[in-house]
Design a protein around this motif. Structure first.
Motif, mmCIF file in Angstrom:
data_model
loop_
_atom_site.group_PDB
_atom_site.id
_atom_site.type_symbol
_atom_site.label_atom_id
_atom_site.label_comp_id
_atom_site.label_asym_id
_atom_site.label_seq_id
_atom_site.Cartn_x
_atom_site.Cartn_y
_atom_site.Cartn_z
ATOM 1 N N ALA A 1 -16.772 -21.831 -22.461
ATOM 2 C CA ALA A 1 -15.578 -21.032 -22.198
ATOM 3 C C ALA A 1 -15.116 -20.286 -23.452
ATOM 4 O O ALA A 1 -14.614 -19.164 -23.361
ATOM 5 C CB ALA A 1 -14.451 -21.923 -21.671
ATOM 6 N N THR A 2 -15.279 -20.908 -24.622
ATOM 7 C CA THR A 2 -14.955 -20.213 -25.875
ATOM 8 C C THR A 2 -15.795 -18.947 -26.011
ATOM 9 O O THR A 2 -15.291 -17.881 -26.400
ATOM 10 C CB THR A 2 -15.201 -21.131 -27.082
ATOM 11 N N LYS A 3 -17.072 -19.058 -25.688
ATOM 12 C CA LYS A 3 -17.968 -17.898 -25.761
ATOM 13 C C LYS A 3 -17.521 -16.811 -24.796
ATOM 14 O O LYS A 3 -17.503 -15.624 -25.145
ATOM 15 C CB LYS A 3 -19.396 -18.339 -25.453
ATOM 16 N N ARG A 4 -17.136 -17.207 -23.580
ATOM 17 C CA ARG A 4 -16.681 -16.231 -22.579
ATOM 18 C C ARG A 4 -15.435 -15.502 -23.055
ATOM 19 O O ARG A 4 -15.324 -14.281 -22.934
ATOM 20 C CB ARG A 4 -16.396 -16.949 -21.257
ATOM 21 N N VAL A 5 -14.475 -16.258 -23.605
ATOM 22 C CA VAL A 5 -13.226 -15.646 -24.076
ATOM 23 C C VAL A 5 -13.488 -14.718 -25.254
ATOM 24 O O VAL A 5 -12.928 -13.624 -25.346
ATOM 25 C CB VAL A 5 -12.198 -16.739 -24.459
ATOM 26 N N ALA A 6 -14.358 -15.151 -26.178
ATOM 27 C CA ALA A 6 -14.657 -14.348 -27.362
ATOM 28 C C ALA A 6 -15.313 -13.027 -27.005
ATOM 29 O O ALA A 6 -15.102 -12.008 -27.685
ATOM 30 C CB ALA A 6 -15.561 -15.135 -28.315
ATOM 31 N N GLN A 7 -16.106 -12.999 -25.944
ATOM 32 C CA GLN A 7 -16.831 -11.788 -25.553
ATOM 33 C C GLN A 7 -16.094 -10.983 -24.495
ATOM 34 O O GLN A 7 -16.499 -9.871 -24.174
ATOM 35 C CB GLN A 7 -18.228 -12.167 -25.044
ATOM 36 N N LEU B 1 -9.890 -17.019 -16.457
ATOM 37 C CA LEU B 1 -10.585 -18.128 -17.112
ATOM 38 C C LEU B 1 -9.638 -19.295 -17.371
ATOM 39 O O LEU B 1 -9.987 -20.460 -17.153
ATOM 40 C CB LEU B 1 -11.203 -17.659 -18.433
ATOM 41 N N LEU B 2 -8.418 -18.994 -17.837
ATOM 42 C CA LEU B 2 -7.446 -20.060 -18.110
ATOM 43 C C LEU B 2 -7.120 -20.839 -16.835
ATOM 44 O O LEU B 2 -7.086 -22.075 -16.840
ATOM 45 C CB LEU B 2 -6.171 -19.460 -18.701
ATOM 46 N N LEU B 3 -6.904 -20.123 -15.740
ATOM 47 C CA LEU B 3 -6.580 -20.785 -14.481
ATOM 48 C C LEU B 3 -7.734 -21.643 -13.976
ATOM 49 O O LEU B 3 -7.551 -22.814 -13.610
ATOM 50 C CB LEU B 3 -6.214 -19.742 -13.424
ATOM 51 N N HIS B 4 -8.927 -21.087 -13.961
ATOM 52 C CA HIS B 4 -10.063 -21.790 -13.379
ATOM 53 C C HIS B 4 -10.510 -22.972 -14.240
ATOM 54 O O HIS B 4 -10.810 -24.053 -13.714
ATOM 55 C CB HIS B 4 -11.222 -20.815 -13.152
ATOM 56 N N VAL B 5 -10.564 -22.768 -15.547
ATOM 57 C CA VAL B 5 -10.991 -23.853 -16.426
ATOM 58 C C VAL B 5 -9.983 -24.997 -16.384
ATOM 59 O O VAL B 5 -10.360 -26.176 -16.320
ATOM 60 C CB VAL B 5 -11.192 -23.346 -17.875
ATOM 61 N N THR B 6 -8.690 -24.661 -16.407
ATOM 62 C CA THR B 6 -7.664 -25.705 -16.348
ATOM 63 C C THR B 6 -7.734 -26.462 -15.027
ATOM 64 O O THR B 6 -7.582 -27.698 -14.994
ATOM 65 C CB THR B 6 -6.258 -25.090 -16.520
ATOM 66 N N PHE B 7 -7.961 -25.747 -13.924
ATOM 67 C CA PHE B 7 -8.099 -26.388 -12.622
ATOM 68 C C PHE B 7 -9.248 -27.400 -12.625
ATOM 69 O O PHE B 7 -9.091 -28.542 -12.171
ATOM 70 C CB PHE B 7 -8.340 -25.326 -11.544
ATOM 71 N N ASP C 1 -5.374 -15.883 -2.704
ATOM 72 C CA ASP C 1 -6.598 -16.621 -3.020
ATOM 73 C C ASP C 1 -6.934 -16.460 -4.517
ATOM 74 O O ASP C 1 -7.973 -15.890 -4.874
ATOM 75 C CB ASP C 1 -7.757 -16.125 -2.149
ATOM 76 N N TRP C 2 -6.034 -16.929 -5.365
ATOM 77 C CA TRP C 2 -6.259 -16.765 -6.811
ATOM 78 C C TRP C 2 -7.384 -17.661 -7.306
ATOM 79 O O TRP C 2 -8.008 -17.378 -8.322
ATOM 80 C CB TRP C 2 -4.974 -17.065 -7.592
ATOM 81 N N LEU C 3 -7.670 -18.733 -6.570
ATOM 82 C CA LEU C 3 -8.743 -19.645 -6.964
ATOM 83 C C LEU C 3 -10.049 -19.188 -6.329
ATOM 84 O O LEU C 3 -10.214 -19.253 -5.099
ATOM 85 C CB LEU C 3 -8.406 -21.075 -6.539
ATOM 86 N N ASP C 4 -10.961 -18.730 -7.150
ATOM 87 C CA ASP C 4 -12.250 -18.203 -6.691
ATOM 88 C C ASP C 4 -13.300 -19.310 -6.797
ATOM 89 O O ASP C 4 -13.651 -19.744 -7.900
ATOM 90 C CB ASP C 4 -12.642 -17.005 -7.557
ATOM 91 N N SER C 5 -13.790 -19.768 -5.655
ATOM 92 C CA SER C 5 -14.766 -20.861 -5.658
ATOM 93 C C SER C 5 -16.060 -20.471 -6.366
ATOM 94 O O SER C 5 -16.691 -21.302 -7.026
ATOM 95 C CB SER C 5 -15.068 -21.303 -4.225
ATOM 96 N N GLY D 1 -19.568 -20.924 -11.067
ATOM 97 C CA GLY D 1 -20.197 -20.285 -12.225
ATOM 98 C C GLY D 1 -19.822 -20.963 -13.530
ATOM 99 O O GLY D 1 -20.679 -21.172 -14.401
ATOM 100 N N LEU D 2 -18.539 -21.323 -13.671
ATOM 101 C CA LEU D 2 -18.094 -22.005 -14.878
ATOM 102 C C LEU D 2 -18.727 -23.391 -15.006
ATOM 103 O O LEU D 2 -19.107 -23.811 -16.103
ATOM 104 C CB LEU D 2 -16.569 -22.124 -14.872
ATOM 105 N N LEU D 3 -18.835 -24.080 -13.875
ATOM 106 C CA LEU D 3 -19.484 -25.395 -13.900
ATOM 107 C C LEU D 3 -20.951 -25.271 -14.292
ATOM 108 O O LEU D 3 -21.477 -26.102 -15.045
ATOM 109 C CB LEU D 3 -19.358 -26.069 -12.530
ATOM 110 N N LYS D 4 -21.602 -24.236 -13.790
ATOM 111 C CA LYS D 4 -23.016 -24.020 -14.115
ATOM 112 C C LYS D 4 -23.193 -23.670 -15.581
ATOM 113 O O LYS D 4 -24.110 -24.171 -16.247
ATOM 114 C CB LYS D 4 -23.586 -22.916 -13.227
#
Length: 439
Positions: free
Chosen positions: A72-78, A88-94, A214-218, A223-226
């Motif tokens: 996630a750090t890499k995703r935010v940095a890029q 990203l903040l919403l999904h990762v925190t969830f 539908d703010w939560l995208d399955s 993708g984040l889990l992968k």
């Protein structure tokens, strides 16, 4: 000369390094204050029992991180879009909160059915609160946007809260639970304020996102889990093989040996704080530069900024080995146990240098997206560590001191094997990328 110094002090890399160094300084001073105090107040046996709970905390932190400190750090940095960072903040925190709740259910079931009488129920409740508070602190987000000053200040304040609570509540050998409560208060402070500030920085984008039904995208969650899975497995195995000795010693020896091992390993962790301070700073920058530079140019950049730290690690490990008896006396190890503590600390002393050597090869692998190579090296080394721990239990179960030395030595051997595998993977990928470029 003056202009060069002015340019150096004004550079964001230098300022972030100072801020990250302050972060690690807080992490360094806290155990320097608390370890001797807890050791003298609780006693070596009760300190061993407390160290076991700290090991459970580390496993909880690892599970809730799920590799996001890298992926996630890499995703935010890029990422350049504010709305994407908010997503990203919403999904990762969830994801992290769900993992924490599942872990809390496991802790409840384990405590209920195992009937652990050594600890009070309140200690396990505080253990869960520590992990929950840690999970909502978006360290990965702040690293990605390079807000090192804020997280350094917040970390220092939370550590101050921890020290004050421990010193004012832990007064006797029976106050082990109060030490865990102090950790819960400290991490709650950091988690709540950290998440609040992250929400504040993203408030316009978050407001628009939360207005969507539908703010939560399955698919985004998947993708984040992968993406996080290779880093999670890569982090899981080192945590297993570095903290598994505590579990093994808890099962097959006694709290005294658990305490001595934990104390010696704590010194090594403190030494590694200095290393991780700088690596945390250059990691998002290296990831960003990997999108612009070829591997040869990136390697030159890493050598330029990293070589002084590696040399410092070399001298630091030498000093730890030479000063081991003095360190034992300083933190309050009983004179009868200083010799064993010294041997354990000298066995473990090369670890920071070995890990520092890993960075030469692991950082380019991650930056260019070779996560599988990185993960395979960690998994292979971790598999060897688990086999070694099993052999140790088989041969030295009836000899507790020898078992303690053997499991400690296994950590060093494992780090060496992982470093060799990093080097092999790096050389292969470097040769491949160089061949593609020249062709």
């Amino acid at each position: 000369m003056r202009s060069l110094l002015k340019k150096l002090f004004a550079s964001s890399l230098f300022q972030n390094s100072i801020a990250s160094g302050f972060w690690q300084l807080s992490n360094l001073l806290t155990p320097l204050i608390l370890v001797p105090y807890l050791l003298n107040t609780l006693g070596e046996a009760q300190y061993g029992a407390f160290a076991f709970l700290q090991t459970l905390m580390e496993y909880g932190f690892l599970l809730t991180d799920y590799g996001f400190l890298l992926s996630a750090t890499k995703r935010v940095a890029q990422e350049t879009s504010l709305s994407r960072k908010a997503q990203l903040l919403l999904h990762v925190t969830f994801i992290k909160v769900v993992i924490t709740l599942l872990l809390g259910l496991f802790i409840f079931i384990a405590f209920t059915y195992l009937h652990v009488k050594e600890y009070e129920p309140a200690a396990f409740i505080s253990l869960f609160l520590v992990i929950l508070s840690y999970s909502i602190f978006p360290m990965w987000y702040f690293q990605g946007i390079e807000k090192f000053k804020f997280i350094s200040m917040l970390n220092a304040l939370s550590k101050a809260v921890l020290v004050v609570f421990v010193l004012t509540t832990v007064k006797t050998a029976n106050d082990l639970s109060y030490a865990v409560h102090a950790y819960a208060v400290s991490y709650a402070f950091m988690g709540i304020f950290g998440m609040s500030y992250a929400i504040y920085t993203l408030r316009p984008a978050l407001h628009s996102l939360l207005n969507v039904k539908d703010w939560l995208d399955s698919k985004e969650v998947q993708g984040l889990l992968k993406e996080g899975l290779p880093f999670f497995t890569s982090a899981l195995v080192p945590t297993l093989y570095t903290h598994l000795p505590t579990i093994v010693l808890k099962l097959f020896t006694n709290n005294l040996l658990v305490g001595l091992f934990s104390l010696s390993f704590k010194v090594i962790i403190i030494a590694k704080y200095a290393l991780s301070a700088f690596v945390n700073v250059i990691y998002p920058r290296v990831c960003h530069k990997a999108t612009q530079l070829a591997i040869k140019a990136l390697n030159s950049y890493i050598r330029k900024v990293y070589t002084p730290l590696w040399i410092s690690c070399l001298f630091g490990c030498i000093f730890i080995a030479l000063l081991a008896p003095w360190i034992g006396s300083l933190i309050g190890v009983d004179s009868q146990n200083v010799e064993m503590f010294t041997k354990l600390l000298r066995i473990l002393s090369p670890i920071p240098l070995i890990v520092a050597t890993h960075v030469w090869f692991s950082l380019p692998l991650i930056a260019y997206g070779h996560n599988q190579v990185f993960s395979r090296a960690i998994l292979s080394g971790g598999g060897l560590a688990l086999v070694w721990q099993g052999i140790c239990c088989l041969f030295w179960q009836q000899n507790p001191p020898m078992l303690t030395y053997a499991v400690s030595l296994g950590i060093v051997f494992t780090e060496i094997v992982i470093g060799v595998l990093f080097y092999i993977g790096y050389k292969r990928k470097y040769a491949l990328m160089h061949a593609i470029k020249t062709s």
